[in-house]
Design a protein around this motif. Structure first.
Motif, PDB file in Angstrom:
ATOM      1  N   ARG A  73     -19.360 -20.488 -52.083  1.00  0.00           N
ATOM      2  CA  ARG A  73     -18.472 -21.421 -51.395  1.00  0.00           C
ATOM      3  C   ARG A  73     -19.190 -22.128 -50.243  1.00  0.00           C
ATOM      4  O   ARG A  73     -18.999 -23.325 -50.016  1.00  0.00           O
ATOM      5  CB  ARG A  73     -17.240 -20.677 -50.875  1.00  0.00           C
ATOM      6  N   TYR A 127     -11.585 -35.783 -51.548  1.00  0.00           N
ATOM      7  CA  TYR A 127     -11.490 -34.371 -51.175  1.00  0.00           C
ATOM      8  C   TYR A 127     -10.843 -33.531 -52.276  1.00  0.00           C
ATOM      9  O   TYR A 127     -11.356 -32.470 -52.650  1.00  0.00           O
ATOM     10  CB  TYR A 127     -10.694 -34.259 -49.875  1.00  0.00           C
ATOM     11  N   VAL A 131     -12.176 -30.396 -54.573  1.00  0.00           N
ATOM     12  CA  VAL A 131     -11.448 -29.120 -54.641  1.00  0.00           C
ATOM     13  C   VAL A 131     -11.172 -28.733 -56.088  1.00  0.00           C
ATOM     14  O   VAL A 131     -11.326 -27.569 -56.475  1.00  0.00           O
ATOM     15  CB  VAL A 131     -10.133 -29.220 -53.851  1.00  0.00           C
ATOM     16  N   SER A 132     -10.781 -29.699 -56.903  1.00  0.00           N
ATOM     17  CA  SER A 132     -10.491 -29.427 -58.307  1.00  0.00           C
ATOM     18  C   SER A 132     -11.740 -28.967 -59.061  1.00  0.00           C
ATOM     19  O   SER A 132     -11.687 -28.024 -59.848  1.00  0.00           O
ATOM     20  CB  SER A 132      -9.902 -30.672 -58.973  1.00  0.00           C
ATOM     21  N   TYR A 134     -14.393 -27.504 -57.778  1.00  0.00           N
ATOM     22  CA  TYR A 134     -14.751 -26.168 -57.312  1.00  0.00           C
ATOM     23  C   TYR A 134     -13.843 -25.112 -57.922  1.00  0.00           C
ATOM     24  O   TYR A 134     -14.278 -23.997 -58.222  1.00  0.00           O
ATOM     25  CB  TYR A 134     -14.670 -26.106 -55.786  1.00  0.00           C
ATOM     26  N   SER A 135     -12.579 -25.452 -58.126  1.00  0.00           N
ATOM     27  CA  SER A 135     -11.610 -24.496 -58.678  1.00  0.00           C
ATOM     28  C   SER A 135     -11.726 -24.358 -60.193  1.00  0.00           C
ATOM     29  O   SER A 135     -10.987 -23.563 -60.774  1.00  0.00           O
ATOM     30  CB  SER A 135     -10.189 -24.934 -58.313  1.00  0.00           C
ATOM     31  N   THR A 146      -4.486 -31.773 -60.048  1.00  0.00           N
ATOM     32  CA  THR A 146      -4.726 -31.285 -58.697  1.00  0.00           C
ATOM     33  C   THR A 146      -4.417 -32.356 -57.663  1.00  0.00           C
ATOM     34  O   THR A 146      -3.834 -32.079 -56.604  1.00  0.00           O
ATOM     35  CB  THR A 146      -6.187 -30.824 -58.550  1.00  0.00           C
ATOM     36  N   THR A 154      -2.075 -33.590 -48.242  1.00  0.00           N
ATOM     37  CA  THR A 154      -3.424 -33.800 -47.721  1.00  0.00           C
ATOM     38  C   THR A 154      -3.537 -35.123 -46.989  1.00  0.00           C
ATOM     39  O   THR A 154      -4.178 -35.217 -45.934  1.00  0.00           O
ATOM     40  CB  THR A 154      -4.443 -33.754 -48.877  1.00  0.00           C
ATOM     41  N   GLU A 191      -9.699 -28.206 -41.345  1.00  0.00           N
ATOM     42  CA  GLU A 191     -10.191 -27.338 -42.414  1.00  0.00           C
ATOM     43  C   GLU A 191     -10.297 -25.899 -41.940  1.00  0.00           C
ATOM     44  O   GLU A 191      -9.941 -24.962 -42.666  1.00  0.00           O
ATOM     45  CB  GLU A 191     -11.551 -27.836 -42.889  1.00  0.00           C
TER      46      GLU A 191
END
Length: 210
Positions: A73, A127, A131-132, A134-135, A146, A154, A191
């Protein structure tokens, strides 16, 4: 004469820093964003652990362990800050400040509108896409899903960050190249707060993995 020499002594470091920022604004902004995003994982883990330990009076106890460091991460957040957040934020603010009414001294309300209505929604797309990915999102439909879920919350938070950052930067009377770094600092605070709250909930449930 002594006062003039003292003024020059204090102004030289500031001028040198601003020249570095003006000469390489994208690089400086990207490095700052990388450091902020990369350090947010470690800072959030430490703050969450202290909050939970103090609330239960178990500082140093084995019952509440310090969350494990997620190096994957950290690497991803650092890369995102350097490759995506820093450059995109610089160009978005450059577009906004390119308008004549942004160059002139206008009421701060105008900067609030510009930050909320233009920069925040566009940056939210960048952003949430990161995030999507990474997930585990690999298809366009997964990324869009997402974005649909997190776009408005957001955008609201980022609108507050960008508005505050633009108003703060505008009140400093410094070079407009400092707008992006200052906005990065406000985003870092947002964050860090979000990650700390999430890690605190996981610690209270006895889970320390992301």
């Amino acid at each position: 004469m002594a006062l003039d020499m003292q003024h020059l002594q204090w102004s030289r470091p500031r001028t040198w820093q601003l020249k570095r920022l003006e000469n390489r604004p994208i690089l400086v902004g990207s490095l700052l964003a990388a450091c902020l995003y990369g350090s947010s994982e470690l800072a959030a883990s430490a703050i969450a652990w202290l909050m939970v330990a103090r609330s239960t009076d178990q500082i140093g106890s084995r019952k509440i362990k310090l969350p494990k460091v997620n190096y994957r991460r950290i690497l991803y957040l650092t890369s995102y800050g350097f490759l995506a957040s820093g450059p995109s934020l610089y160009y978005l603010i450059r577009v906004v400040r390119g308008y004549a009414f942004m160059e002139s001294r206008k009421p701060d309300r105008l900067r609030l509108i510009l930050g909320g209505l233009l920069i925040a929604p566009i940056y939210s797309l960048i952003y949430l896409t990161a995030v999507s990915i990474y997930s585990g999102g690999r298809t366009v439909s997964e990324i869009i899903s997402t974005i649909k879920i997190g776009f408005f919350p957001t955008s609201k938070m980022l609108a507050l960050c960008f508005s505050s950052g633009l108003v703060t930067a505008g009140s400093t009377r410094l070079s407009q190249d400092v707008y992006a770094p200052i906005c990065s600092l406000f985003m870092y605070a947002m964050e860090l707060a979000a990650m700390t709250a999430a890690k605190r909930r996981r610690l209270l449930r006895g889970k320390d993995k992301d």
